[in-house]
Design an enzyme around this catalytic site. Structure first.
Site, PDB file in Angstrom:
ATOM      1  N   HIS A 135      -6.673  70.734  50.683  1.00  0.00           N
ATOM      2  CA  HIS A 135      -5.725  71.338  51.616  1.00  0.00           C
ATOM      3  C   HIS A 135      -5.839  72.858  51.574  1.00  0.00           C
ATOM      4  O   HIS A 135      -6.461  73.430  50.665  1.00  0.00           O
ATOM      5  CB  HIS A 135      -4.291  70.900  51.304  1.00  0.00           C
TER       6      HIS A 135
HETATM    7  P1  TYD Z   1      -0.499  68.484  46.315  1.00  0.00           P
HETATM    8  O1  TYD Z   1      -0.150  69.925  46.548  1.00  0.00           O
HETATM    9  O2  TYD Z   1      -1.267  67.782  47.418  1.00  0.00           O
HETATM   10  O3  TYD Z   1      -1.302  68.328  44.955  1.00  0.00           O
HETATM   11  P2  TYD Z   1      -2.801  68.765  44.559  1.00  0.00           P
HETATM   12  O4  TYD Z   1      -3.201  69.916  45.424  1.00  0.00           O
HETATM   13  O5  TYD Z   1      -2.710  69.131  43.119  1.00  0.00           O
HETATM   14  O6  TYD Z   1      -3.693  67.589  44.746  1.00  0.00           O
HETATM   15  O7  TYD Z   1       0.847  67.697  45.986  1.00  0.00           O
HETATM   16  C1  TYD Z   1       0.826  66.348  45.588  1.00  0.00           C
HETATM   17  C2  TYD Z   1       2.189  65.753  45.872  1.00  0.00           C
HETATM   18  O8  TYD Z   1       3.189  66.396  45.095  1.00  0.00           O
HETATM   19  C3  TYD Z   1       2.624  65.875  47.325  1.00  0.00           C
HETATM   20  O9  TYD Z   1       3.301  64.660  47.678  1.00  0.00           O
HETATM   21  C4  TYD Z   1       3.600  67.013  47.326  1.00  0.00           C
HETATM   22  C5  TYD Z   1       4.194  66.967  45.939  1.00  0.00           C
HETATM   23  N1  TYD Z   1       4.557  68.299  45.425  1.00  0.00           N
HETATM   24  C6  TYD Z   1       5.884  68.663  45.283  1.00  0.00           C
HETATM   25  O10 TYD Z   1       6.817  67.878  45.599  1.00  0.00           O
HETATM   26  N2  TYD Z   1       6.194  69.894  44.781  1.00  0.00           N
HETATM   27  C7  TYD Z   1       5.229  70.775  44.428  1.00  0.00           C
HETATM   28  O11 TYD Z   1       5.536  71.907  43.958  1.00  0.00           O
HETATM   29  C8  TYD Z   1       3.854  70.400  44.600  1.00  0.00           C
HETATM   30  C9  TYD Z   1       2.735  71.335  44.236  1.00  0.00           C
HETATM   31  C10 TYD Z   1       3.559  69.150  45.090  1.00  0.00           C
END
Ligand code: TYD
Length: 143
Positions: free
Chosen positions: A57
């Protein structure tokens, strides 16, 4: 850290101070001093399977600094023009990732812990989770 190519402003390593001590080393980070933003949120990844792929992302406004507090992993950075790859393995060295940068993380070592310092609280509407949408936004002059 392996730097394959560079694009100024997209991503760069930030070195934090280290208080070396035979009892154990200490590193600290101060928002507004060591980072180009005030810290609004800290989150961390742990219990990460070694074959896990995270990220995938970009963010409209969020800036982050990403650390390997323990173990190591790879971060692939893409600003729409230049692709850069970093290996994080030193808790003193964080990867600053600017807004409007696509990132993917993989190659986690066993027991790796990834800590992220972020400029804003969590907001799903700040995410581009579709690469084509991200590229279209770059071409459309969203930056
Ligand atoms: P994501 O940012 O896609 O994780 P990564 O980049 O590490 O793979 O987030 C994964 C999930 O966690 C998504 O459902 C959103 C949630 N999330 C939160 O609720 N709060 C946060 O601060 C973060 C970073 C993610």
């Amino acid at each position: 850290m392996t730097r394959i190519s560079a694009h100024q402003g997209s991503a760069r390593i930030i070195d934090l101070p280290q208080i070396h001590d035979p009892r154990g080393d200490l590193t600290f980070v101060e928002g507004g001093n060591h980072l180009p933003f005030d810290i609004a949120r800290v989150y961390y990844l742990y219990n990460v399977p070694v074959d896990s792929e995270r990220g995938g992302h970009a963010h409209r406004d969020l800036e982050q600094v990403i650390f390997a507090l323990s173990g190591s992993f790879r971060i692939k950075i893409d600003d729409g023009e230049t692709k850069t790859e970093f290996w994080l393995r030193d808790p003193r060295k964080g990867l600053y990732v600017n807004r409007m940068i696509w990132r993917e993380m993989d190659a986690f070592s066993q027991g790796a812990v990834c800590m992220v310092l972020a400029s804003h609280v969590y907001d799903e509407s700040d995410y581009f989770r579709d690469y084509n949408e991200f590229q279209n936004a770059l071409r459309g002059g969203v930056e």
